[in-house]
Design an enzyme around this catalytic site. Sequence first.
Site, PDB file in Angstrom:
ATOM      1  CE  LYS A  25       0.849  10.538 -14.138  1.00 45.67           C
ATOM      2  NZ  LYS A  25       0.636   9.201 -13.243  1.00 45.67           N
ATOM      3  CB  SER A  26      -0.854   5.877 -19.592  1.00 46.59           C
ATOM      4  OG  SER A  26      -1.479   6.199 -18.297  1.00 46.59           O
ATOM      5  N   GLY A  98       2.671   4.567  -8.926  1.00 43.97           N
ATOM      6  CA  GLY A  98       2.047   3.354  -8.778  1.00 43.97           C
ATOM      7  C   GLY A  98       2.426   2.684 -10.202  1.00 43.97           C
ATOM      8  CB  SER A 171      -6.345  -2.261 -12.181  1.00 50.78           C
ATOM      9  OG  SER A 171      -5.131  -2.048 -12.186  1.00 50.78           O
ATOM     10  CG  ASP A 323      -5.714   8.677 -13.225  1.00 44.59           C
ATOM     11  OD1 ASP A 323      -5.945   7.982 -12.074  1.00 44.59           O
ATOM     12  OD2 ASP A 323      -4.797   8.377 -14.209  1.00 44.59           O
ATOM     13  CE  LYS A 350      -6.551   4.966  -9.234  1.00 39.75           C
ATOM     14  NZ  LYS A 350      -6.082   4.026 -10.343  1.00 39.75           N
ATOM     15  NE  ARG A 354      -5.938  11.166  -7.075  1.00 39.97           N
ATOM     16  CZ  ARG A 354      -5.478  10.851  -7.891  1.00 39.97           C
ATOM     17  NH1 ARG A 354      -5.773  10.215  -8.973  1.00 39.97           N
ATOM     18  NH2 ARG A 354      -4.069  11.184  -8.213  1.00 39.97           N
TER      19      ARG A 354
HETATM   20  C1  S3P Z   1      -2.543   4.041 -15.168  1.00 36.72           C
HETATM   21  C2  S3P Z   1      -3.752   3.295 -14.769  1.00 36.72           C
HETATM   22  C3  S3P Z   1      -4.700   3.954 -13.776  1.00 36.72           C
HETATM   23  C4  S3P Z   1      -4.243   5.397 -13.510  1.00 36.72           C
HETATM   24  C5  S3P Z   1      -2.880   5.633 -13.475  1.00 36.72           C
HETATM   25  C6  S3P Z   1      -2.322   5.291 -14.691  1.00 36.72           C
HETATM   26  C7  S3P Z   1      -1.840   3.359 -16.231  1.00 36.72           C
HETATM   27  O1  S3P Z   1      -4.293   3.001 -12.210  1.00 36.72           O
HETATM   28  O2  S3P Z   1      -5.113   5.515 -12.144  1.00 36.72           O
HETATM   29  O3  S3P Z   1      -2.897   7.037 -13.052  1.00 36.72           O
HETATM   30  O4  S3P Z   1      -0.879   4.098 -16.758  1.00 36.72           O
HETATM   31  O5  S3P Z   1      -1.870   2.338 -16.537  1.00 36.72           O
HETATM   32  P1  S3P Z   1      -5.146   1.537 -12.342  1.00 36.72           P
HETATM   33  O6  S3P Z   1      -4.859   0.886 -13.485  1.00 36.72           O
HETATM   34  O7  S3P Z   1      -4.698   1.087 -10.941  1.00 36.72           O
HETATM   35  O8  S3P Z   1      -6.693   2.025 -12.292  1.00 36.72           O
END
Ligand code: S3P
Length: 446
Positions: A25-26, A98, A171, A323, A350, A354
């Site tokens: 996903k990222s 997010g 983050s 996650d 989140k 959680r």
């Molecule tokens: C993500 C970073 C994480 C993760 C999210 C995806 C990303 O959040 O929890 O599901 O793709 O950069 P945080 O950066 O707020 O910890």
Amino acid sequence: MGTNFIIIQDKLVKFKKNITVDGDKSISIRWLLLSSQALGVSKAKNILRSEDVMSAIDCLKRLGVKINFFKKYCFIKGVGINGFKFRKNIVLNAGNSGTVGRLILPLLIKTPYKIKILGDKSLSKRDFSRVIKPLSELGANFFPKNKTKLPISILGSKYLRPINYFENKGSAQCKTCLMLASLNLPGEVRIIAKKSRNHTELMFKKLKIPIKINSKKNFDHIKTSSPIRINKFNLNIPGDISSAAFFIVMTLLSENSELNLKNINLNPSRLGIIKILNKMGAKIKMKNLKKYNGEMCGDIFLKSVNNLKGINCAPSLNSSAIDEFLIIFLVAAKSNGVSYFKNLSELNEKESPRLKLGSKILNMIGIKTKLTNSSIKIYGNPNLNLDDSKKFEIKDYLKDHRIMAMCTIAALTLGGKWKIHDSDSIETSFPSFLKILKNNFRAKFK
Ligand code: S3P
């Protein structure tokens, strides 16, 4: 839409399987955002086709970017840096994501018209001050003033300046937000960031976007600035370890089973789950490792284990497993001894709170926990088995996809009669989840 709940009342029988999971996903979201700023047509294979990724696509389309799917490929016609078609009254919906909400903003810091960003019920509860603050400091404007949650509007500026930014939460979203902002800024953005997933850094390097990284023990010192242009780029997106995590734990908690997960992204900044579970007595192996576009990929192999032990988890692993904690808590529930996870207040930030909800679910299945705002102690029970006549109903969890998947794995490995509401929440991150369970593991759902 079909019935939006599942009923599970059968544990899995033993299995020995090879599977793949949906794309990361990222990486999928970063590829979309960065290739929208490139020149020419970029192509991705195996992009995740989940609701979060569709939200990213929808936002980009509203900004004038053309995106198409053909067979296994996604094509995007980049508009160049700051090449979006800004017009009056654009509304962008980040849905549940997010990442989309926080990473689209830095690409809008030059918009001459206000753009409104909104999200679903869960996203509208989440903190946006973490990105509004630094983006305001470099010159972007947000309305209403002092609002910290969606919906908000952004108005860009012609007078932007680079800033020095200290990222202390671990983050990756905050870090990436500032890195993406640098594409639109004169001069160098300097970021000191607590270590977190580094997909953006690796993509910047691949795209020859100016970046210098000085890696210290717990922090990275990053300097980035805008390139003259970004060239189109193709990517083959590996499986998401955050999705693989559910099958890893399913195998650990089943009896006499084996699993091989093929072609998973094994970026060291994402391997917290493997390190944590191996410390708890699992013997998870990574095989066929290769580097592809700077990202480590390979297979994950493991067998069931019946002598898991509790862990006092080092907070330095938190960001690399952020996650995965819900599903790790399930392992702690079935381990010998007390597990302790601390400095985890971010977990309550989140898609749902959680830490709180994870604890509540463990209590529901008879596991004692001690909860604070930032930590949990889990009193494991290696003999944890749920009576087939016992009923468990999961609802009111803000449709958090990872709560849904955690409960599905609990039902399939521990027993009991489960009714999980809002089961299509899994579409957020892992649309093939239930299909893989049915087709490969003969899981039964009603
Ligand atoms: C993500 C970073 C994480 C993760 C999210 C995806 C990303 O959040 O929890 O599901 O793709 O950069 P945080 O950066 O707020 O910890």
